[in-house]
Design a protein around this motif. Structure first.
Motif, PDB file in Angstrom:
ATOM      1  N   ARG A   8      -5.905  15.570  -7.577  1.00 20.01           N
ATOM      2  CA  ARG A   8      -5.886  14.115  -7.703  1.00 20.01           C
ATOM      3  C   ARG A   8      -4.430  13.653  -7.680  1.00 20.01           C
ATOM      4  NH1 ARG A   8      -9.933  11.888 -12.091  1.00 20.01           N
ATOM      5  NH2 ARG A   8      -9.941  10.186 -10.616  1.00 20.01           N
ATOM      6  N   HIS A   9      -4.184  12.581  -6.951  1.00 22.28           N
ATOM      7  CA  HIS A   9      -2.848  11.999  -6.910  1.00 22.28           C
ATOM      8  C   HIS A   9      -2.959  10.502  -6.646  1.00 22.28           C
ATOM      9  CE1 HIS A   9      -3.661  13.195  -2.709  1.00 22.28           C
ATOM     10  NE2 HIS A   9      -3.127  12.021  -2.443  1.00 22.28           N
ATOM     11  N   VAL A  10      -1.838   9.811  -6.784  1.00 17.91           N
ATOM     12  CA  VAL A  10      -1.779   8.364  -6.585  1.00 17.91           C
ATOM     13  C   VAL A  10      -0.947   8.083  -5.342  1.00 17.91           C
ATOM     14  CG1 VAL A  10      -0.956   6.181  -7.557  1.00 17.91           C
ATOM     15  CG2 VAL A  10      -1.984   7.906  -9.053  1.00 17.91           C
ATOM     16  N   VAL A  11      -1.477   7.252  -4.458  1.00 16.16           N
ATOM     17  CA  VAL A  11      -0.765   6.793  -3.268  1.00 16.16           C
ATOM     18  C   VAL A  11      -0.669   5.269  -3.378  1.00 16.16           C
ATOM     19  CG1 VAL A  11      -0.808   6.677  -0.748  1.00 16.16           C
ATOM     20  CG2 VAL A  11      -1.640   8.726  -1.915  1.00 16.16           C
ATOM     21  N   VAL A  12       0.476   4.706  -3.010  1.00 19.68           N
ATOM     22  CA  VAL A  12       0.705   3.268  -3.146  1.00 19.68           C
ATOM     23  C   VAL A  12       0.446   2.570  -1.814  1.00 19.68           C
ATOM     24  CG1 VAL A  12       2.406   1.508  -3.748  1.00 19.68           C
ATOM     25  CG2 VAL A  12       2.449   3.728  -4.918  1.00 19.68           C
ATOM     26  N   TYR A  13      -0.352   1.508  -1.856  1.00 22.46           N
ATOM     27  CA  TYR A  13      -0.648   0.687  -0.685  1.00 22.46           C
ATOM     28  C   TYR A  13      -0.234  -0.753  -0.963  1.00 22.46           C
ATOM     29  CZ  TYR A  13      -3.594   4.473   1.038  1.00 22.46           C
ATOM     30  OH  TYR A  13      -4.054   5.689   1.489  1.00 22.46           O
ATOM     31  N   CYS A  14       0.254  -1.451   0.058  1.00 20.74           N
ATOM     32  CA  CYS A  14       0.578  -2.874  -0.060  1.00 20.74           C
ATOM     33  C   CYS A  14      -0.733  -3.639  -0.281  1.00 20.74           C
ATOM     34  CB  CYS A  14       1.271  -3.373   1.205  1.00 20.74           C
ATOM     35  SG  CYS A  14       1.578  -5.160   1.212  1.00 20.74           S
ATOM     36  N   GLU A  15      -0.730  -4.524  -1.254  1.00 17.13           N
ATOM     37  CA  GLU A  15      -1.935  -5.293  -1.558  1.00 17.13           C
ATOM     38  C   GLU A  15      -2.143  -6.467  -0.604  1.00 17.13           C
ATOM     39  OE1 GLU A  15      -2.765  -6.031  -5.704  1.00 17.13           O
ATOM     40  OE2 GLU A  15      -1.530  -4.313  -6.248  1.00 17.13           O
ATOM     41  N   VAL A  16      -1.188  -6.725   0.275  1.00 21.17           N
ATOM     42  CA  VAL A  16      -1.337  -7.799   1.256  1.00 21.17           C
ATOM     43  C   VAL A  16      -1.840  -7.253   2.586  1.00 21.17           C
ATOM     44  CG1 VAL A  16      -0.137  -9.639   2.509  1.00 21.17           C
ATOM     45  CG2 VAL A  16       0.465  -9.162   0.116  1.00 21.17           C
ATOM     46  N   CYS A  17      -1.129  -6.266   3.143  1.00 19.48           N
ATOM     47  CA  CYS A  17      -1.469  -5.769   4.486  1.00 19.48           C
ATOM     48  C   CYS A  17      -2.116  -4.387   4.494  1.00 19.48           C
ATOM     49  CB  CYS A  17      -0.222  -5.753   5.371  1.00 19.48           C
ATOM     50  SG  CYS A  17       0.988  -4.483   4.910  1.00 19.48           S
ATOM     51  N   GLY A  18      -2.052  -3.660   3.391  1.00 17.31           N
ATOM     52  CA  GLY A  18      -2.652  -2.339   3.330  1.00 17.31           C
ATOM     53  C   GLY A  18      -1.760  -1.203   3.796  1.00 17.31           C
ATOM     54  N   ASP A  19      -0.500  -1.499   4.128  1.00 17.81           N
ATOM     55  CA  ASP A  19       0.429  -0.457   4.565  1.00 17.81           C
ATOM     56  C   ASP A  19       0.629   0.546   3.432  1.00 17.81           C
ATOM     57  OD1 ASP A  19       2.188   0.859   6.237  1.00 17.81           O
ATOM     58  OD2 ASP A  19       3.879  -0.481   5.834  1.00 17.81           O
ATOM     59  N   VAL A  20       0.847   1.817   3.765  1.00 18.79           N
ATOM     60  CA  VAL A  20       1.042   2.861   2.765  1.00 18.79           C
ATOM     61  C   VAL A  20       2.536   3.077   2.521  1.00 18.79           C
ATOM     62  CG1 VAL A  20       0.985   4.771   4.436  1.00 18.79           C
ATOM     63  CG2 VAL A  20       0.333   5.177   2.045  1.00 18.79           C
ATOM     64  N   PHE A  21       2.913   3.278   1.261  1.00 22.30           N
ATOM     65  CA  PHE A  21       4.291   3.601   0.910  1.00 22.30           C
ATOM     66  C   PHE A  21       4.557   5.025   1.381  1.00 22.30           C
ATOM     67  CE2 PHE A  21       7.537   4.993  -2.240  1.00 22.30           C
ATOM     68  CZ  PHE A  21       8.526   4.112  -1.863  1.00 22.30           C
ATOM     69  N   ALA A  22       5.534   5.196   2.275  1.00 21.09           N
ATOM     70  CA  ALA A  22       5.736   6.482   2.932  1.00 21.09           C
ATOM     71  C   ALA A  22       7.205   6.889   2.935  1.00 21.09           C
ATOM     72  CB  ALA A  22       5.227   6.408   4.370  1.00 21.09           C
ATOM     73  N   ASP A  23       7.427   8.152   3.221  1.00 21.77           N
ATOM     74  CA  ASP A  23       8.795   8.651   3.359  1.00 21.77           C
ATOM     75  C   ASP A  23       9.317   8.328   4.755  1.00 21.77           C
ATOM     76  OD1 ASP A  23       7.663  10.529   5.082  1.00 21.77           O
ATOM     77  OD2 ASP A  23       7.794  12.173   3.640  1.00 21.77           O
ATOM     78  N   SER A  24      10.536   8.762   5.045  1.00 25.92           N
ATOM     79  CA  SER A  24      11.156   8.435   6.330  1.00 25.92           C
ATOM     80  C   SER A  24      10.416   9.050   7.523  1.00 25.92           C
ATOM     81  CB  SER A  24      12.622   8.877   6.346  1.00 25.92           C
ATOM     82  OG  SER A  24      12.707  10.271   6.136  1.00 25.92           O
ATOM     83  N   ALA A  25       9.615  10.082   7.285  1.00 29.24           N
ATOM     84  CA  ALA A  25       8.844  10.701   8.365  1.00 29.24           C
ATOM     85  C   ALA A  25       7.473  10.041   8.542  1.00 29.24           C
ATOM     86  CB  ALA A  25       8.665  12.196   8.080  1.00 29.24           C
ATOM     87  N   GLY A  26       7.165   9.052   7.688  1.00 32.52           N
ATOM     88  CA  GLY A  26       5.898   8.345   7.803  1.00 32.52           C
ATOM     89  C   GLY A  26       4.761   8.949   7.005  1.00 32.52           C
TER      90      GLY A  26
END
Length: 111
Positions: A8-26
């Motif tokens: 189990r882990h937590v991934v962050v998503y933008c609450e407006v557009c749904g984009d995922v918080f990612a590293d420089s490699a995507g």
């Protein structure tokens, strides 16, 4: 354990557009807990992402919201160069907002 393990882990998503918080490699960044994700967003630059104790918003959505309130910001280079002359006394000039990255074309009637 070895091999394929479900965790189990937590991934962050933008609450407006749904984009995922990612590293420089995507690749999405996985956190151990919501608290760890909040601490990371609050204490690091986090690429312009913002957690305001209510919601998470990505850098792109923040820029679009700023421009909706304050208007687009175009550089002097965009304003002075690359004009194309068209018949009937018009010029067109492509330009890009330095804040949100939205491109538009300025049309000017010279008559």
């Amino acid at each position: 354990m070895r091999g394929f393990v479900t965790e189990r882990h937590v991934v962050v998503y933008c609450e407006v557009c749904g984009d995922v918080f990612a590293d420089s490699a995507g690749e999405s960044i996985c956190f151990d807990s919501v608290t760890q994700a909040i601490t990371y967003l609050a204490t690091r630059a986090a690429g312009g992402w913002l957690y305001d104790h209510t919601r998470v918003v990505c850098d792109g959505c923040r820029a679009v919201a700023w421009c909706a309130t304050h208007g687009h910001t175009f550089s002097e280079a965009d304003m002075s160069g690359r004009a194309a002359w068209w018949p009937l006394g018009r010029t067109i000039r492509p330009r890009t907002c330095g804040v949100c990255g939205i491109a538009e074309t300025e049309i000017e009637d010279l008559s």
